[in-house]
Write a protein that holds these residues in place. Structure first.
Motif, PDB file in Angstrom:
ATOM      1  N   MET A   1       0.793  -0.940  -0.052  1.00 50.21           N
ATOM      2  CA  MET A   1      -0.163   0.102  -0.049  1.00 50.21           C
ATOM      3  C   MET A   1       0.793   1.147   0.077  1.00 50.21           C
ATOM      4  SD  MET A   1      -2.975   1.352   2.688  1.00 50.21           S
ATOM      5  CE  MET A   1      -3.754  -0.108   2.817  1.00 50.21           C
ATOM      6  N   ASN A   2       0.625   2.011  -1.031  1.00 49.23           N
ATOM      7  CA  ASN A   2       1.410   3.339  -0.870  1.00 49.23           C
ATOM      8  C   ASN A   2       0.939   4.529  -0.485  1.00 49.23           C
ATOM      9  OD1 ASN A   2      -0.518   4.331  -2.436  1.00 49.23           O
ATOM     10  ND2 ASN A   2       0.522   4.209  -4.460  1.00 49.23           N
ATOM     11  N   TRP A   3       1.729   5.442  -0.157  1.00 50.49           N
ATOM     12  CA  TRP A   3       1.175   6.643   0.507  1.00 50.49           C
ATOM     13  C   TRP A   3      -0.228   7.393   0.383  1.00 50.49           C
ATOM     14  CZ3 TRP A   3       0.171  11.962   0.101  1.00 50.49           C
ATOM     15  CH2 TRP A   3       0.233  12.828   1.168  1.00 50.49           C
ATOM     16  N   VAL A   4      -0.575   7.466  -1.074  1.00 49.46           N
ATOM     17  CA  VAL A   4      -1.894   7.911  -1.387  1.00 49.46           C
ATOM     18  C   VAL A   4      -2.993   6.903  -0.873  1.00 49.46           C
ATOM     19  CG1 VAL A   4      -3.188   8.469  -3.385  1.00 49.46           C
ATOM     20  CG2 VAL A   4      -0.970   9.098  -3.257  1.00 49.46           C
ATOM     21  N   GLN A   5      -2.677   5.672  -1.355  1.00 55.41           N
ATOM     22  CA  GLN A   5      -3.701   4.666  -1.020  1.00 55.41           C
ATOM     23  C   GLN A   5      -4.155   4.473   0.652  1.00 55.41           C
ATOM     24  OE1 GLN A   5      -1.974   0.964  -2.632  1.00 55.41           O
ATOM     25  NE2 GLN A   5      -3.360   1.323  -4.383  1.00 55.41           N
ATOM     26  N   HIS A   6      -2.972   4.745   1.499  1.00 56.04           N
ATOM     27  CA  HIS A   6      -3.090   4.872   2.908  1.00 56.04           C
ATOM     28  C   HIS A   6      -3.921   5.801   3.267  1.00 56.04           C
ATOM     29  CE1 HIS A   6      -1.919   3.857   7.131  1.00 56.04           C
ATOM     30  NE2 HIS A   6      -1.576   5.265   6.972  1.00 56.04           N
ATOM     31  N   LYS A   7      -3.719   7.127   2.589  1.00 55.32           N
ATOM     32  CA  LYS A   7      -4.318   8.208   3.091  1.00 55.32           C
ATOM     33  C   LYS A   7      -5.883   8.216   2.745  1.00 55.32           C
ATOM     34  CE  LYS A   7      -0.954  10.497   5.010  1.00 55.32           C
ATOM     35  NZ  LYS A   7      -1.191  10.845   6.300  1.00 55.32           N
TER      36      LYS A   7
END
Length: 49
Positions: A1-7
């Motif tokens: 999970m990258n940063w954008v998906q996490h946000k």
């Protein structure tokens, strides 16, 4: 999970959007966007005075 998906995941969990249908989530996001546009417009007019 990258940063954008996490946000996006945190946004959905924080506001309880994960339990809504796709069209309810879309409607909520549109309402939030319109509200933020009004707030930004009011803030910029307030600052210009």
């Amino acid at each position: 999970m990258n940063w954008v998906q996490h946000k996006i995941y945190l946004y959905n969990v924080t506001f309880g959007l994960y339990m809504l249908d796709w069209w309810e989530r879309c409607t909520f996001n549109i309402l939030v966007f319109v509200l933020m546009c009004f707030v930004i417009r009011y803030a910029t007019q307030f600052i210009k005075r």
